[in-house]
Design a protein around this motif. Structure first.
Motif, mmCIF file in Angstrom:
data_model
loop_
_atom_site.group_PDB
_atom_site.id
_atom_site.type_symbol
_atom_site.label_atom_id
_atom_site.label_comp_id
_atom_site.label_asym_id
_atom_site.label_seq_id
_atom_site.Cartn_x
_atom_site.Cartn_y
_atom_site.Cartn_z
ATOM 1 N N ALA A 255 -15.993 -0.565 -4.013
ATOM 2 C CA ALA A 255 -15.698 -1.148 -5.324
ATOM 3 C C ALA A 255 -15.582 -0.074 -6.405
ATOM 4 O O ALA A 255 -14.766 -0.192 -7.322
ATOM 5 N N ARG B 226 -12.201 1.213 -6.209
ATOM 6 C CA ARG B 226 -11.208 0.142 -6.171
ATOM 7 C C ARG B 226 -10.462 0.084 -4.842
ATOM 8 O O ARG B 226 -9.243 -0.046 -4.793
ATOM 9 N N LYS C 90 -6.779 -9.359 -4.173
ATOM 10 C CA LYS C 90 -7.601 -8.413 -4.940
ATOM 11 C C LYS C 90 -6.726 -7.359 -5.611
ATOM 12 O O LYS C 90 -6.941 -7.001 -6.774
ATOM 13 N N VAL C 91 -5.725 -6.859 -4.898
ATOM 14 C CA VAL C 91 -4.845 -5.833 -5.456
ATOM 15 C C VAL C 91 -4.053 -6.374 -6.639
ATOM 16 O O VAL C 91 -3.927 -5.710 -7.673
ATOM 17 N N ASP D 13 -6.389 -6.485 -9.554
ATOM 18 C CA ASP D 13 -6.701 -5.155 -10.076
ATOM 19 C C ASP D 13 -5.532 -4.571 -10.865
ATOM 20 O O ASP D 13 -5.734 -3.857 -11.854
ATOM 21 N N ARG E 235 1.174 -0.447 -5.617
ATOM 22 C CA ARG E 235 1.188 0.242 -6.911
ATOM 23 C C ARG E 235 2.453 1.093 -7.108
ATOM 24 O O ARG E 235 3.006 1.166 -8.211
#
Length: 405
Positions: free
Chosen positions: A25, A28, A134-135, A138, A372
């Motif tokens: 965590a 990340r 989750k990605v 984030d 990303r």
């Protein structure tokens, strides 16, 4: 004495998983690769093999799979599933063709046989809903236009699991064509029946399960899920499919309340499941399959990007959104390991477990990076390939203008 050793071992595992989760965590990252590595460290051929707690961990791992599928079912209502199936099924077909076929082809090229080919096809096909969700959170993309397209592809994969898992269960069990057909018919009939009940009588079912007391709600939902999962497994359908159907049948406040209560349990037992899978994989068996796993990971990362791009273009999303959708779908995780675990438990192919472990380790790390950077890299590459326009000749200033004779 045996119980003391069991408590010490299991307590150490849980503490270690908690520390690994905190470490992931902080940076990340998804904790899944760390859980798998922990299992490799304490399994056969690892640094410190476990003994007393292995049977207890096996039971916890089975509960982890059941809770993963239950929570997945709670995410969707039956009407959402039906709507997604009608609207986005072409994207699901493209997803299956581009991502399942490479896994099947590699298994056949390695000489593993048709059953292993079907299993590896599922490993390379199904994206990780947990990692992708989750990605997206984030990166702050939950509200983006391409996000519904990504979720639609994931929903169709989850629906396909209800058909695929019974097929794999029957194949790895070595049952004949007739018995396998009966198993598939039971699974499809059960899924159709539950969807019908959820659409028609979902409120009544939820009202029956509902309770203002969190303790009673937790016990009823958990007990009902494990009971249905056990009955499904007894019918050779799949405990995971049974749990998924229970999740679909619950809706509204009951689904939200159950999701909140069961999330910590899901995370705990899911972590135990990944450790258990790693325990049964000899680390020395990974290097021989590392090259095929790396090649398969690169190939199926590209096919997932192509899948997301095509699905987003079909939905009218801009070019940048198409690349973002493709990059977000790359991660594989929990369900790839669930599928591989069925074959490993049945002893189908000794190298299948190590290859699946290496494959998931690569893509669960690569997935957040492609989510990303796929769109910026594609944009940069597109600009680089654009032909350069000739620069216009500079205008002559008034001072430089030629004077008429």
């Amino acid at each position: 004495m045996h119980s003391a050793v069991l408590l010490i071992e299991f307590g150490s595992i849980i503490l270690g998983l908690g520390l690994l989760g905190r470490f992931a965590a902080r940076f990340r990252l998804s904790p899944i690769p760390l859980y798998l590595l922990a299992g490799l460290a304490f399994g056969e051929g690892g640094l410190l093999p476990l003994g007393a707690s292995e049977e207890f961990i096996a039971t916890g791992a089975e509960i982890g799979v059941i809770l993963l599928l239950l929570m997945l079912g709670l995410e969707y209502t039956a009407s959402d599933l039906v709507s997604n199936l009608k609207t986005h099924y072409p994207s699901g077909l493209v997803d299956c063709a581009l991502n399942a076929l490479p896994g099947a082809a590699v298994a056949l090229l390695l000489g593993w046989g048709p059953v292993a080919a079907v299993v590896l096809a599922g490993v390379t096909w199904i994206s990780s809903s947990g990692v992708i969700a989750k990605v997206l959170g984030d990166l702050g993309r939950v509200g983006n236009r391409e996000t519904p397209v990504i979720l639609s592809v994931l929903v169709l994969e989850d629906l396909a699991m209800a058909v695929y898992l019974p097929i794999v269960t029957a194949l790895v069990a070595g049952v004949g064509l007739m018995a396998g057909s009966v198993t598939l018919a039971i699974a499809l009939g059960a899924a159709g029946f539950v969807l019908f009940l959820a659409v028609r009588y979902g409120r009544l079912i939820s009202r029956f399960v509902s309770s203002d007391d969190p303790e009673k709600l937790l016990l009823v939902v958990l007990g009902l899920t494990i009971l249905v999962a056990g009955v499904a497994q007894q019918l050779q359908v799949s405990a995971a499919v049974g749990a998924f159907l229970v999740g679909i049948a619950l809706s509204g406040e009951v689904a939200e309340g159950a999701h909140t209560l069961l999330s910590p349990l899901r995370d705990l037992f899911a972590a135990v499941f990944f450790v258990f899978f790693g325990l049964h994989t000899d680390p020395s068996s990974i290097p021989p399959v590392l090259l095929p796993a790396l090649g398969l990971a690169v190939l199926t990362a590209l096919t997932k990007i192509a899948t997301g791009y095509w699905a987003a273009r079909r939905a009218g999303i801009s070019v940048k959104g198409r690349w973002r959708a493709g990059g977000a779908l790359v991660a594989r995780g929990e369900f790839s390991i669930v599928i591989a675990g069925l074959a490993v438990s049945a002893g189908i192919e000794p190298s299948l477990g190590p290859l699946a472990t290496a494959y998931v380790l690569i893509l669960v790390v690569l997935g957040p990076l492609t989510a990303r950077y796929t769109e910026p890299v594609a944009t940069w590459w597109g600009r680089r390939r654009e032909p350069r326009r000739p620069e216009p000749a500079p205008r002559a200033t008034e001072a430089e203008a030629p004077v008429a004779d």
